[in-house]
Write a protein that holds these residues in place. Structure first.
Motif, PDB file in Angstrom:
ATOM      1  N   LYS A  79       0.832  -1.206   0.000  1.00 38.89           N
ATOM      2  CA  LYS A  79       0.000   0.000   0.000  1.00 38.89           C
ATOM      3  C   LYS A  79       0.867   1.257   0.000  1.00 38.89           C
ATOM      4  N   CYS A  80       2.011   1.202   0.671  1.00 38.37           N
ATOM      5  CA  CYS A  80       2.949   2.334   0.639  1.00 38.37           C
ATOM      6  C   CYS A  80       3.437   2.570  -0.786  1.00 38.37           C
ATOM      7  N   HIS A  81       3.782   1.493  -1.482  1.00 37.60           N
ATOM      8  CA  HIS A  81       4.243   1.631  -2.864  1.00 37.60           C
ATOM      9  C   HIS A  81       3.139   2.181  -3.763  1.00 37.60           C
ATOM     10  N   LEU A  82       1.922   1.705  -3.573  1.00 35.05           N
ATOM     11  CA  LEU A  82       0.798   2.211  -4.372  1.00 35.05           C
ATOM     12  C   LEU A  82       0.543   3.684  -4.080  1.00 35.05           C
ATOM     13  N   ALA A  83       0.635   4.071  -2.817  1.00 38.14           N
ATOM     14  CA  ALA A  83       0.445   5.478  -2.452  1.00 38.14           C
ATOM     15  C   ALA A  83       1.550   6.348  -3.050  1.00 38.14           C
TER      16      ALA A  83
END
Length: 176
Positions: free
Chosen positions: A66-70
């Motif tokens: 989710k950090c990478h997607l954000a």
């Protein structure tokens, strides 16, 4: 949460500390502090993967994805990488790892969430529509399975009106 981390450190309970750090990273991510969340996870990911329950491992990897997607959504991708922007490639890698963990833990609800995020990531990559569609279909299938498991656990069939719901609740209340 911070007190839990402090106590775990003081008593040498590494797995508890690692799990609490994942929770802290999730809080940072929820507050929009993506870099801080990724930093917290990076510092403890090894401990989580080595010592924590498989479900906690899946949570850590899902949070990292989710950090990478954000980061990708914020345009903080850096240079390109084969197969798409680095954040999307990293997100897909971490999503695959988290999916394996959730499948091992038989957590259908979280596996469905992973498939949803994978479908979103594939949607952002040119030429990956077929993979997106396959993953989206798996998301729908797992969502239905999670709903049916929830219904079975609660002991009520799917209700279609208020009278059926009242009957179900009354039956559950009578059972204690």
């Amino acid at each position: 949460l911070l007190e839990c981390i402090s106590l775990a450190e003081g008593h040498g309970i590494g797995p508890l500390r690692s799990a609490a750090m994942v929770g802290l990273a999730r809080v940072h991510l929820g507050m929009g502090r993506v870099r801080r969340a990724r930093s917290v996870l990076s510092g403890d990911l090894g401990g989580v993967l080595e010592h924590c329950h498989v479900r906690d491992q899946g949570e850590a990897l899902l949070t990292l994805a989710k950090c990478h997607l954000a980061s990708h959504s914020a345009g903080d991708d850096g240079g390109g990488e084969e197969g798409g922007p680095p954040s999307l490639a990293s997100a897909l890698r971490e999503l695959d790892r988290s999916l394996a963990a959730f499948e091992e833990a038989d957590d259908v609800r979280r596996a469905a969430e992973v498939h949803y995020l994978r479908a979103r990531a594939f949607h952002l990559l040119p030429g990956r529509e077929a993979e997106r569609d396959d993953v989206a279909a798996e998301f729908v299938r797992l969502s239905k399975e999670a709903r049916s498991r929830s219904v079975a656990r609660e002991g009520c069939a799917v209700v279609s009106n208020w009278d059926e719901l009242r009957t179900c609740v009354s039956a559950r209340t009578a059972r204690g």
